[in-house]
Enzyme design. Structure first.
Site, PDB file in Angstrom:
ATOM      1  N   ILE A 105       1.016  -1.225   0.094  1.00 47.43           N
ATOM      2  CA  ILE A 105      -0.043   0.097  -0.007  1.00 47.43           C
ATOM      3  C   ILE A 105       0.772   1.264  -0.110  1.00 47.43           C
ATOM      4  O   ILE A 105       0.493   2.433  -0.396  1.00 47.43           O
ATOM      5  CB  ILE A 105      -1.020   0.145   1.258  1.00 47.43           C
ATOM      6  CG1 ILE A 105      -2.083   0.832   0.957  1.00 47.43           C
ATOM      7  CG2 ILE A 105      -0.172   0.486   2.535  1.00 47.43           C
ATOM      8  CD1 ILE A 105      -3.227   0.720   1.981  1.00 47.43           C
ATOM      9  N   ASN A 145      11.318  -8.475   7.625  1.00 52.79           N
ATOM     10  CA  ASN A 145      11.653  -7.603   8.883  1.00 52.79           C
ATOM     11  C   ASN A 145      11.114  -8.479  10.091  1.00 52.79           C
ATOM     12  O   ASN A 145      10.286  -8.819  10.028  1.00 52.79           O
ATOM     13  CB  ASN A 145      10.874  -6.339   8.751  1.00 52.79           C
ATOM     14  CG  ASN A 145      11.756  -5.372   7.632  1.00 52.79           C
ATOM     15  OD1 ASN A 145      12.914  -5.285   7.527  1.00 52.79           O
ATOM     16  ND2 ASN A 145      10.736  -4.713   6.912  1.00 52.79           N
ATOM     17  N   GLY A 204      11.927  -2.932  12.198  1.00 52.75           N
ATOM     18  CA  GLY A 204      10.991  -2.006  11.630  1.00 52.75           C
ATOM     19  C   GLY A 204       9.713  -2.757  11.433  1.00 52.75           C
ATOM     20  O   GLY A 204       9.060  -2.531  10.489  1.00 52.75           O
ATOM     21  N   GLN A 205       9.513  -4.164  11.788  1.00 56.97           N
ATOM     22  CA  GLN A 205       8.262  -4.905  11.541  1.00 56.97           C
ATOM     23  C   GLN A 205       7.118  -4.215  12.086  1.00 56.97           C
ATOM     24  O   GLN A 205       7.035  -3.898  13.230  1.00 56.97           O
ATOM     25  CB  GLN A 205       8.285  -6.187  12.209  1.00 56.97           C
ATOM     26  CG  GLN A 205       7.238  -7.434  11.634  1.00 56.97           C
ATOM     27  CD  GLN A 205       7.289  -8.699  12.238  1.00 56.97           C
ATOM     28  OE1 GLN A 205       8.304  -9.176  12.912  1.00 56.97           O
ATOM     29  NE2 GLN A 205       6.418  -9.405  11.968  1.00 56.97           N
ATOM     30  N   HIS A 240       5.971 -11.795   6.680  1.00 55.46           N
ATOM     31  CA  HIS A 240       5.822 -11.443   5.085  1.00 55.46           C
ATOM     32  C   HIS A 240       7.152 -11.324   4.437  1.00 55.46           C
ATOM     33  O   HIS A 240       8.279 -10.832   5.360  1.00 55.46           O
ATOM     34  CB  HIS A 240       4.892 -10.105   4.871  1.00 55.46           C
ATOM     35  CG  HIS A 240       5.306  -9.131   5.663  1.00 55.46           C
ATOM     36  ND1 HIS A 240       4.895  -9.053   7.191  1.00 55.46           N
ATOM     37  CD2 HIS A 240       5.744  -7.961   5.488  1.00 55.46           C
ATOM     38  CE1 HIS A 240       5.231  -7.917   7.814  1.00 55.46           C
ATOM     39  NE2 HIS A 240       5.964  -7.363   6.654  1.00 55.46           N
ATOM     40  N   LEU A 241       7.172 -11.624   3.111  1.00 57.58           N
ATOM     41  CA  LEU A 241       8.446 -11.521   2.486  1.00 57.58           C
ATOM     42  C   LEU A 241       8.154  -9.962   1.600  1.00 57.58           C
ATOM     43  O   LEU A 241       7.209 -10.047   0.698  1.00 57.58           O
ATOM     44  CB  LEU A 241       8.579 -12.680   1.608  1.00 57.58           C
ATOM     45  CG  LEU A 241       9.784 -12.648   0.657  1.00 57.58           C
ATOM     46  CD1 LEU A 241      11.197 -12.550   1.513  1.00 57.58           C
ATOM     47  CD2 LEU A 241       9.781 -13.888  -0.002  1.00 57.58           C
ATOM     48  N   HIS A 242       8.976  -9.182   1.627  1.00 60.18           N
ATOM     49  CA  HIS A 242       8.932  -7.916   0.642  1.00 60.18           C
ATOM     50  C   HIS A 242       9.594  -8.171  -0.493  1.00 60.18           C
ATOM     51  O   HIS A 242      11.122  -8.733  -0.714  1.00 60.18           O
ATOM     52  CB  HIS A 242       9.686  -6.762   1.177  1.00 60.18           C
ATOM     53  CG  HIS A 242       8.869  -6.065   2.420  1.00 60.18           C
ATOM     54  ND1 HIS A 242       8.060  -4.992   2.410  1.00 60.18           N
ATOM     55  CD2 HIS A 242       8.907  -6.531   3.753  1.00 60.18           C
ATOM     56  CE1 HIS A 242       7.542  -4.875   3.498  1.00 60.18           C
ATOM     57  NE2 HIS A 242       8.137  -5.734   4.436  1.00 60.18           N
TER      58      HIS A 242
HETATM   59  P1  5GP Z   1       6.843  -4.487   7.844  1.00 57.92           P
HETATM   60  O1  5GP Z   1       7.215  -3.173   7.951  1.00 57.92           O
HETATM   61  O2  5GP Z   1       6.119  -5.320   8.941  1.00 57.92           O
HETATM   62  O3  5GP Z   1       7.937  -5.263   7.268  1.00 57.92           O
HETATM   63  O4  5GP Z   1       5.890  -4.390   6.425  1.00 57.92           O
HETATM   64  C1  5GP Z   1       4.469  -4.066   6.475  1.00 57.92           C
HETATM   65  C2  5GP Z   1       4.234  -3.593   4.981  1.00 57.92           C
HETATM   66  O5  5GP Z   1       2.888  -3.984   4.917  1.00 57.92           O
HETATM   67  C3  5GP Z   1       4.287  -2.213   4.729  1.00 57.92           C
HETATM   68  O6  5GP Z   1       5.299  -1.962   3.884  1.00 57.92           O
HETATM   69  C4  5GP Z   1       3.067  -1.767   4.684  1.00 57.92           C
HETATM   70  O7  5GP Z   1       3.024  -0.514   3.699  1.00 57.92           O
HETATM   71  C5  5GP Z   1       2.344  -2.666   4.013  1.00 57.92           C
HETATM   72  N1  5GP Z   1       0.880  -2.716   4.495  1.00 57.92           N
HETATM   73  C6  5GP Z   1       0.074  -2.630   5.830  1.00 57.92           C
HETATM   74  N2  5GP Z   1      -0.863  -2.562   5.747  1.00 57.92           N
HETATM   75  C7  5GP Z   1      -1.357  -2.779   4.251  1.00 57.92           C
HETATM   76  C8  5GP Z   1      -2.603  -3.132   3.639  1.00 57.92           C
HETATM   77  O8  5GP Z   1      -3.770  -3.042   4.335  1.00 57.92           O
HETATM   78  N3  5GP Z   1      -2.474  -3.291   2.520  1.00 57.92           N
HETATM   79  C9  5GP Z   1      -1.388  -3.361   1.801  1.00 57.92           C
HETATM   80  N4  5GP Z   1      -1.396  -3.743   0.396  1.00 57.92           N
HETATM   81  N5  5GP Z   1      -0.142  -3.530   2.246  1.00 57.92           N
HETATM   82  C10 5GP Z   1      -0.173  -3.028   3.614  1.00 57.92           C
END
Ligand code: 5GP
Ligand code: ZN
Length: 114
Positions: free
Chosen positions: A31, A87, A93-94, A100-102
């Site tokens: 998002i 993360n 920064g999780q 999840h895998l980016h």
């Molecule tokens: P983290 O920082 O936990 O590794 O990554 C979480 C990711 O999920 C972030 O990059 C954030 O933008 C994405 N994200 C959080 N909520 C949503 C959502 O409702 N929809 C989508 N498509 N991405 C999300």
């Protein structure tokens, strides 16, 4: 998990277009993208973080990475390059506590990461 955003995406409670899905994994555009291609791949099963995986999850984790390589080909970033990031917890920064895998690509990524 009833209060988990990614579980709600898996169940369809939060409507999201999947760019990939199979019996264990779904993937969708982030998002708040940090790169021209920024896809999030998640297991359908709620696992809070990578440090919680068990031996039984080996196949699932492989499937996440296999799906990411397929998507990298499909999005034409395989040759130019891309980064896979997981993360784990506060210092990394999780923000969402569903594994999840980016998949990030489509621009030059700096190293080391911030
Ligand atoms: P983290 O920082 O936990 O590794 O990554 C979480 C990711 O999920 C972030 O990059 C954030 O933008 C994405 N994200 C959080 N909520 C949503 C959502 O409702 N929809 C989508 N498509 N991405 C999300
Ligand atoms: Zn979840």
């Amino acid at each position: 998990m009833s209060d988990c955003i990614f579980c709600k995406i898996v169940s369809g409670e939060i409507k999201t277009n999947f760019v990939y899905e199979d019996s264990d994994v779904v993937a969708f555009y982030d998002i708040k993208p940090e790169a021209p291609v920024h896809i999030v791949l998640i297991p359908r099963e709620h696992i809070e973080r990578i440090s919680n995986i068990k031996e039984k999850d080996a196949g699932l984790v492989s499937k996440l990475f296999l799906a990411a390589t397929k998507l990298a080909q499909e999005k034409h970033i395989e040759t130019s390059g891309y980064r896979l990031v997981i993360n784990c917890n506060k210092d990394a920064g999780q923000a969402v506590f569903h594994l999840h895998l980016h998949l990030l690509g489509g621009r030059k990524l700096t190293w080391p990461p911030g």
